[in-house]
Design an enzyme around this catalytic site. Structure first.
Site, PDB file in Angstrom:
ATOM      1  N   LEU A 181       0.877  -1.167   0.000  1.00 14.64           N
ATOM      2  CA  LEU A 181       0.000   0.000   0.000  1.00 14.64           C
ATOM      3  C   LEU A 181       0.914   1.216   0.000  1.00 14.64           C
ATOM      4  O   LEU A 181       1.883   1.249   0.769  1.00 14.64           O
ATOM      5  CB  LEU A 181      -0.906   0.025   1.237  1.00 14.64           C
ATOM      6  CG  LEU A 181      -1.982  -1.070   1.356  1.00 14.64           C
ATOM      7  CD1 LEU A 181      -2.691  -0.963   2.697  1.00 14.64           C
ATOM      8  CD2 LEU A 181      -2.979  -0.991   0.209  1.00 14.64           C
ATOM      9  N   ASP A 182       0.612   2.192  -0.842  1.00  9.53           N
ATOM     10  CA  ASP A 182       1.464   3.371  -0.818  1.00  9.53           C
ATOM     11  C   ASP A 182       1.326   4.079   0.527  1.00  9.53           C
ATOM     12  O   ASP A 182       0.393   3.825   1.291  1.00  9.53           O
ATOM     13  CB  ASP A 182       1.134   4.312  -1.989  1.00  9.53           C
ATOM     14  CG  ASP A 182      -0.271   4.883  -1.916  1.00  9.53           C
ATOM     15  OD1 ASP A 182      -0.531   5.685  -1.011  1.00  9.53           O
ATOM     16  OD2 ASP A 182      -1.110   4.523  -2.764  1.00  9.53           O
ATOM     17  N   ALA A 183       2.250   4.963   0.815  1.00  3.94           N
ATOM     18  CA  ALA A 183       2.329   5.573   2.147  1.00  3.94           C
ATOM     19  C   ALA A 183       1.035   6.272   2.555  1.00  3.94           C
ATOM     20  O   ALA A 183       0.659   6.268   3.728  1.00  3.94           O
ATOM     21  CB  ALA A 183       3.502   6.554   2.207  1.00  3.94           C
TER      22      ALA A 183
END
Length: 317
Positions: A181-183
């Protein structure tokens, strides 16, 4: 026997003579009674003061092959029903019934004999098509990732990462995060040391569905959902959602639920950018059969045995 249900029976059946001249089979109280079914025991008014009807014959036991003739039988192993009970399937008695009913498979073979023994670390056991995970060395967790946390175990830039939320014991287990998951994206991230499961969950051929809640600015024009389901051409090819559902709407904001099986980088954000609705907040709520539910953000929980079984089944394990 007297007192079985906490009440006196008034003596044994037949201890008092019936009314003179009574018809054969009539009850001693002078009232005519229906004849007992063939083979029925004296289980009625004379014995317990009430007519309980005929006694059901016990269910005959199935005659089967000796255990040592079953292909998967290992005389040095553990009884199959005991393994199932220890895995939390049900009580041992219920597990025995499940085996007799043909609901249990060992290495693809349906087992219907109660004497079968197997080595739980060497065989695959399925109950109603759901795999039992019996290897105690394999661990499965769900992490509810907060916003701003990067999907790595170590970060050279010093940003918060997954290992910051693991206990000391968990850090020594060499866990993998399944996918990324991106930040800025929140929500469900699976952690495990099961390499085969990780490979299958991330391989596009298994098409594991993932569910997201997406908050964007509104209002949204009609037809956007149909457009996303039909497919939108992105820089790395056509991308589409499996389902698109409006969940909530407030002045200036819309909450949408989308389901897709693509694992491409930032694909949800890029899809909404393409239709003119940049994502304000993005939360992954489900991967395959596993849901985040009301799990507190930043917490890590152990997957239950049933959850693990459904997760394995979703990728053919």
């Amino acid at each position: 026997p007297a007192g079985r249900f906490g009440a006196k029976t008034g003596g044994r059946a037949g201890s008092k003579p019936g009314r003179p001249g009574a018809a054969p089979g009539a009850r001693s109280g002078g009232q005519g009674g229906r004849p007992k079914p063939p083979g029925a025991k004296a289980f009625g008014r004379e014995r317990f003061g009430q007519d309980l009807g005929p006694v059901r014959a016990p269910k005959p036991k199935r005659a089967g092959r000796p255990a040592d003739e079953i292909d998967v039988h290992n005389p040095e192993g553990v009884r199959l029903q005991k393994i199932m009970a220890l895995a939390g399937v049900a009580s041992r008695r219920v597990c025995e019934e499940m085996i007799l009913d043909g609901r249990v498979e060992v290495d693809g073979n349906i087992v219907t004999e109660l004497g079968v023994r197997v080595d739980p670390e060497q065989v695959a056991i399925h109950v109603d098509g759901i795999r039992l995970q019996l290897n105690e060395h394999l661990k499965y967790y769900v992490f509810n990732k907060p916003r701003g946390v990067v999907s790595t175990m170590e970060d050279p830039e010093g940003r918060r990462c997954i290992s910051d939320f693991l206990k000391n014991k968990d850090k020594s287990e060499r866990l993998f995060h399944v996918g990324r998951l991106d930040a800025e994206t929140e929500g469900l991230l699976l952690l495990t040391n099961d390499g085969e499961l990780t490979n299958r969950l991330t391989h596009p051929s298994y098409e594991v569905p993932k569910t997201y809640l997406v908050q964007v600015r509104g209002p949204m024009a009609q037809g956007v959902g149909a457009q996303m389901k039909e497919g939108i051409e992105l820089e790395d090819g056509l991308a589409q959602v499996d389902s698109f559902k409006l969940v909530d709407s407030t002045p200036g904001h819309i909450l949408v639920e989308v389901v897709l099986h693509s694992g491409r980088n930032r694909v949800v954000r890029r899809l909404f950018d393409a239709v003119g609705h940049p994502v304000e907040r993005l939360v992954r709520t489900q991967v395959g059969p596993i849901r985040i539910g009301d799990q507190r953000q930043g917490s890590i929980r152990v997957l239950g045995r049933q959850e693990v079984g459904h997760l394995l089944a979703s990728v053919g394990l």
